[in-house]
Design an enzyme around this catalytic site. Structure first.
Site, PDB file in Angstrom:
ATOM      1  N   ILE A  67      -1.674  -5.001  -3.645  1.00  0.00           N
ATOM      2  CA  ILE A  67      -0.853  -4.475  -2.566  1.00  0.00           C
ATOM      3  C   ILE A  67      -1.584  -4.669  -1.231  1.00  0.00           C
ATOM      4  O   ILE A  67      -2.796  -4.652  -1.184  1.00  0.00           O
ATOM      5  CB  ILE A  67      -0.531  -2.979  -2.829  1.00  0.00           C
ATOM      6  CG1 ILE A  67       0.554  -2.456  -1.908  1.00  0.00           C
ATOM      7  CG2 ILE A  67      -1.791  -2.115  -2.743  1.00  0.00           C
ATOM      8  CD1 ILE A  67       1.155  -1.136  -2.390  1.00  0.00           C
ATOM      9  N   GLY A  68      -0.830  -4.901  -0.143  1.00  0.00           N
ATOM     10  CA  GLY A  68      -1.451  -5.043   1.179  1.00  0.00           C
ATOM     11  C   GLY A  68      -1.100  -6.379   1.808  1.00  0.00           C
ATOM     12  O   GLY A  68      -0.450  -7.228   1.185  1.00  0.00           O
ATOM     13  N   GLU A 121       0.039  -6.100 -11.606  1.00  0.00           N
ATOM     14  CA  GLU A 121       0.614  -4.748 -11.562  1.00  0.00           C
ATOM     15  C   GLU A 121       1.950  -4.784 -10.807  1.00  0.00           C
ATOM     16  O   GLU A 121       2.945  -4.252 -11.261  1.00  0.00           O
ATOM     17  CB  GLU A 121      -0.372  -3.838 -10.840  1.00  0.00           C
ATOM     18  CG  GLU A 121       0.125  -2.434 -10.639  1.00  0.00           C
ATOM     19  CD  GLU A 121      -0.927  -1.585  -9.983  1.00  0.00           C
ATOM     20  OE1 GLU A 121      -2.080  -1.629 -10.426  1.00  0.00           O
ATOM     21  OE2 GLU A 121      -0.600  -0.871  -9.015  1.00  0.00           O
ATOM     22  N   GLY A 162      -4.173   0.137  -9.591  1.00  0.00           N
ATOM     23  CA  GLY A 162      -4.740  -0.667 -10.679  1.00  0.00           C
ATOM     24  C   GLY A 162      -5.913  -1.514 -10.235  1.00  0.00           C
ATOM     25  O   GLY A 162      -6.264  -2.483 -10.915  1.00  0.00           O
ATOM     26  N   ILE A 195      -3.063  -8.978   2.900  1.00  0.00           N
ATOM     27  CA  ILE A 195      -3.773 -10.219   2.573  1.00  0.00           C
ATOM     28  C   ILE A 195      -3.195 -10.939   1.345  1.00  0.00           C
ATOM     29  O   ILE A 195      -3.032 -12.164   1.376  1.00  0.00           O
ATOM     30  CB  ILE A 195      -5.292  -9.965   2.429  1.00  0.00           C
ATOM     31  CG1 ILE A 195      -5.853  -9.415   3.750  1.00  0.00           C
ATOM     32  CG2 ILE A 195      -6.026 -11.248   2.054  1.00  0.00           C
ATOM     33  CD1 ILE A 195      -7.339  -9.110   3.738  1.00  0.00           C
TER      34      ILE A 195
HETATM   35  N1  COA Z   1     -11.905   1.865   9.114  1.00  0.00           N
HETATM   36  C1  COA Z   1     -10.885   2.454   9.784  1.00  0.00           C
HETATM   37  N2  COA Z   1      -9.601   2.018   9.685  1.00  0.00           N
HETATM   38  C2  COA Z   1      -9.365   0.949   8.911  1.00  0.00           C
HETATM   39  C3  COA Z   1     -10.377   0.301   8.190  1.00  0.00           C
HETATM   40  C4  COA Z   1     -11.691   0.786   8.341  1.00  0.00           C
HETATM   41  N3  COA Z   1     -12.699   0.218   7.681  1.00  0.00           N
HETATM   42  N4  COA Z   1      -9.820  -0.728   7.503  1.00  0.00           N
HETATM   43  C5  COA Z   1      -8.518  -0.711   7.771  1.00  0.00           C
HETATM   44  N5  COA Z   1      -8.246   0.287   8.618  1.00  0.00           N
HETATM   45  C6  COA Z   1      -6.939   0.657   9.142  1.00  0.00           C
HETATM   46  C7  COA Z   1      -6.173  -0.549   9.690  1.00  0.00           C
HETATM   47  O1  COA Z   1      -6.492  -0.774  11.043  1.00  0.00           O
HETATM   48  C8  COA Z   1      -4.736  -0.098   9.508  1.00  0.00           C
HETATM   49  O2  COA Z   1      -4.439   0.849  10.509  1.00  0.00           O
HETATM   50  P1  COA Z   1      -2.974   0.912  11.180  1.00  0.00           P
HETATM   51  O3  COA Z   1      -2.076   1.359  10.058  1.00  0.00           O
HETATM   52  O4  COA Z   1      -3.139   1.913  12.246  1.00  0.00           O
HETATM   53  O5  COA Z   1      -2.711  -0.487  11.633  1.00  0.00           O
HETATM   54  C9  COA Z   1      -4.787   0.685   8.195  1.00  0.00           C
HETATM   55  O6  COA Z   1      -6.156   1.109   8.039  1.00  0.00           O
HETATM   56  C10 COA Z   1      -4.394  -0.164   6.976  1.00  0.00           C
HETATM   57  O7  COA Z   1      -5.189  -1.330   6.934  1.00  0.00           O
HETATM   58  P2  COA Z   1      -4.580  -2.698   6.418  1.00  0.00           P
HETATM   59  O8  COA Z   1      -5.706  -3.643   6.303  1.00  0.00           O
HETATM   60  O9  COA Z   1      -3.394  -3.108   7.228  1.00  0.00           O
HETATM   61  O10 COA Z   1      -4.050  -2.239   4.995  1.00  0.00           O
HETATM   62  P3  COA Z   1      -3.124  -2.974   3.961  1.00  0.00           P
HETATM   63  O11 COA Z   1      -1.735  -2.552   4.127  1.00  0.00           O
HETATM   64  O12 COA Z   1      -3.405  -4.422   3.916  1.00  0.00           O
HETATM   65  O13 COA Z   1      -3.646  -2.282   2.604  1.00  0.00           O
HETATM   66  C11 COA Z   1      -5.339  -1.251   1.248  1.00  0.00           C
HETATM   67  C12 COA Z   1      -4.999  -2.352   2.253  1.00  0.00           C
HETATM   68  C13 COA Z   1      -6.787  -1.426   0.848  1.00  0.00           C
HETATM   69  C14 COA Z   1      -5.133   0.119   1.865  1.00  0.00           C
HETATM   70  C15 COA Z   1      -4.408  -1.416   0.015  1.00  0.00           C
HETATM   71  O14 COA Z   1      -4.583  -2.697  -0.522  1.00  0.00           O
HETATM   72  C16 COA Z   1      -4.719  -0.405  -1.072  1.00  0.00           C
HETATM   73  O15 COA Z   1      -4.298   0.714  -1.009  1.00  0.00           O
HETATM   74  N6  COA Z   1      -5.470  -0.826  -2.124  1.00  0.00           N
HETATM   75  C17 COA Z   1      -5.834   0.029  -3.229  1.00  0.00           C
HETATM   76  C18 COA Z   1      -4.975  -0.159  -4.421  1.00  0.00           C
HETATM   77  C19 COA Z   1      -5.016  -1.520  -5.019  1.00  0.00           C
HETATM   78  O16 COA Z   1      -5.698  -2.414  -4.586  1.00  0.00           O
HETATM   79  N7  COA Z   1      -4.253  -1.686  -6.067  1.00  0.00           N
HETATM   80  C20 COA Z   1      -4.242  -2.956  -6.746  1.00  0.00           C
HETATM   81  C21 COA Z   1      -3.088  -3.255  -7.534  1.00  0.00           C
HETATM   82  S1  COA Z   1      -1.486  -3.311  -6.694  1.00  0.00           S
END
Ligand code: COA
Length: 430
Positions: free
Chosen positions: A215-216, A237, A335, A218
């Site tokens: 999810i996300g 997943e 996951g 990238i």
């Molecule tokens: N410190 C502070 N803020 C941060 C940060 C950091 N190190 N890294 C990201 N952010 C902020 C971003 O600026 C963004 O803020 P905004 O909403 O104000 O723009 C927000 O956090 C989300 O970051 P982004 O990189 O856009 O997130 P994303 O939508 O690409 O999702 C995860 C990334 C990691 C949150 C998401 O992949 C996740 O929840 N992963 C865990 C679950 C998973 O991987 N499951 C796998 C199977 S589906």
């Protein structure tokens, strides 16, 4: 059995359904795009009379009055994965996270808590009395089997999906009808850094590999970098829009898969209408339950399995935080650990964590010497395999802390490298 007659007998109004909820009960709801929107909105009608009702949910997408701050004490959302509303509501104390690895989520919950009511969603019944649970099978079928009372919200917009998604009218207690538009998340155009990451990862994926794309933002960019590949398979997943393009381009064939050959396998779908139309009665798409799809042992039986997930921060020893920004809970483990570990069990497999090297327009390095107070370790350093940023690839498996520090600093943003090195020296990270 006349299934049409049974349908009529079990068909009730949303008001009648929500009137069955009692104070102190646990109501589990289907996840994300398969959320029962009509029932959750309908529950608003009882917001002044119920107390201490727990919703047990995952990645709740809708905006419901019952979860507004003033409802504290009446309703709480216990969730396996925070959605946007949960992030906003967290400071008010009416949402709480259930730590879990998603393949065990339903089973562990049921081992400890009685689920009184399950509210699922399904596409309309066929002539033999079967419904399709449609977009979500992570824990939903388990709840149909275990909850005291099962009510399905039938929505004609939901696609009819194939695999283990089918439930017979005789297995449920009641149904309501509510044709809400499906919940979607948009596909966002990749940023420059994400395209670079996509190209690095494309180089790591051999033809014939089977992929999990998490999810996300990238993972969708990565899908766009894979158009030159051959015979990829999907064991994931979450089904996403990026996979539809790769299937349509003939890149995903599943021909060389060692499990469910020729089928894209997943446990839930979340994307746009394009994805939902694609999976409707598609013989190439197979939904299986989360405890099967995400079981690391089953994932590991795929040949050349590559798991790609995203993170918020990675420390210099390889600890990954993907679910919190300090003490601010952001999403969930989902996951991530399941698929990262599972891929490393596979012959020729790879576990990849990827993130942009900075956040907040370059103001923050996502590569940190130490995770900050309150951060949660989503993936432990014992389990990490690869970390990829727009500055390159760090292969960490089996390497010492001393080597990891060097490898991870080399993929941090150049503006932060000397600061990271100085901090590593100060805390004797070797
Ligand atoms: N410190 C502070 N803020 C941060 C940060 C950091 N190190 N890294 C990201 N952010 C902020 C971003 O600026 C963004 O803020 P905004 O909403 O104000 O723009 C927000 O956090 C989300 O970051 P982004 O990189 O856009 O997130 P994303 O939508 O690409 O999702 C995860 C990334 C990691 C949150 C998401 O992949 C996740 O929840 N992963 C865990 C679950 C998973 O991987 N499951 C796998 C199977 S589906």
């Amino acid at each position: 059995m006349d299934v049409r007659e049974l349908y009529k007998r079990k068909h009730i109004s949303i008001e009648e359904a929500v009137n069955m909820v009692q104070s102190n009960q646990k109501v589990c709801t289907a996840m994300a795009a398969s959320e029962p929107q009509g029932l959750l909105k309908g529950l608003e009608g009882r917001k002044d009379e119920l107390e201490n009702v727990s919703l047990v949910s995952c990645l709740m997408m809708g905006d419901y009055d019952i979860l507004k701050p003033e409802m504290k004490g009446r309703f709480i959302n216990e969730t396996w994965f925070y959605g946007p509303g949960d992030r906003a509501n967290h400071p008010h104390g009416n949402v709480t996270y259930i730590p879990n690895n998603l393949h065990e989520a339903g089973k562990k919950k049921l081992a400890n808590d009685k689920i009184n009511i399950f509210w699922g969603t399904a596409s309309p019944m066929d002539k033999r009395g079967f419904f399709s649970l449609s977009l979500g099978l992570t824990y939903e079928k388990m709840m149909v089997e275990e909850a005291d009372l099962v009510i399905l919200e039938i929505n004609e917009n939901l696609p009819w999906t194939l695999g283990d998604t089918h439930v017979h009218i005789s297995e449920i207690d009641y149904l309501v009808e509510h044709n809400a538009p499906l919940l979607e998340i948009p596909v966002v155009e990749p940023q420059a850094e994400e395209r670079i990451i996509g190209n690095y990862i494309a180089d790591m994926i051999e033809d014939g590999s089977t992929l999990q794309l998490g999810i996300g933002g990238i993972p969708n960019a990565i899908a766009q970098s894979l158009t030159g590949k051959k015979d990829l398979g999907i064991h994931t997943e979450m089904f996403t829009d990026g996979m539809v393009d790769l299937f349509d381009a003939g890149v995903i064939t599943g021909r060389r898969k060692s499990l469910w050959r020729g089928k894209m396998v997943g446990t839930f779908a979340l994307g746009t209408k394009k994805l939902y139309d694609f999976i409707d009665r598609n013989l190439a798409v197979e939904f299986q339950q989360g405890n099967i799809v995400n079981d690391p042992c089953i994932i590991g039986r795929n040949y050349k399995m590559v798991s790609i997930n995203t993170a918020l921060q990675v420390d210099l020893t390889g600890q990954v935080c993907s679910e919190a920004i300090g003490n601010r809970h952001y999403s969930g483990t989902g996951g991530q650990a399941d698929t990262h570990r599972g891929a490393q069990r596979s012959e020729g497999g790879k576990g990849i964590i990827t993130l942009r090297s900075t956040a907040k327009r370059g103001e923050i390095s996502t590569i940190v010497a130490q995770l900050p107070a309150g951060a949660k370790v989503t993936l432990g350093r014992n389990d990490i395999d690869y970390v990829v940023t727009e500055y390159g690839i760090a292969h960490l498996k089996g390497r010492s802390v001393r080597d990891r520090v060097e490898a991870i600093i080399n993929i941090a943003h150049p503006d932060y490298r000397s600061e990271l090195r100085a901090e590593a020296e100060r805390i004797q990270l070797w």
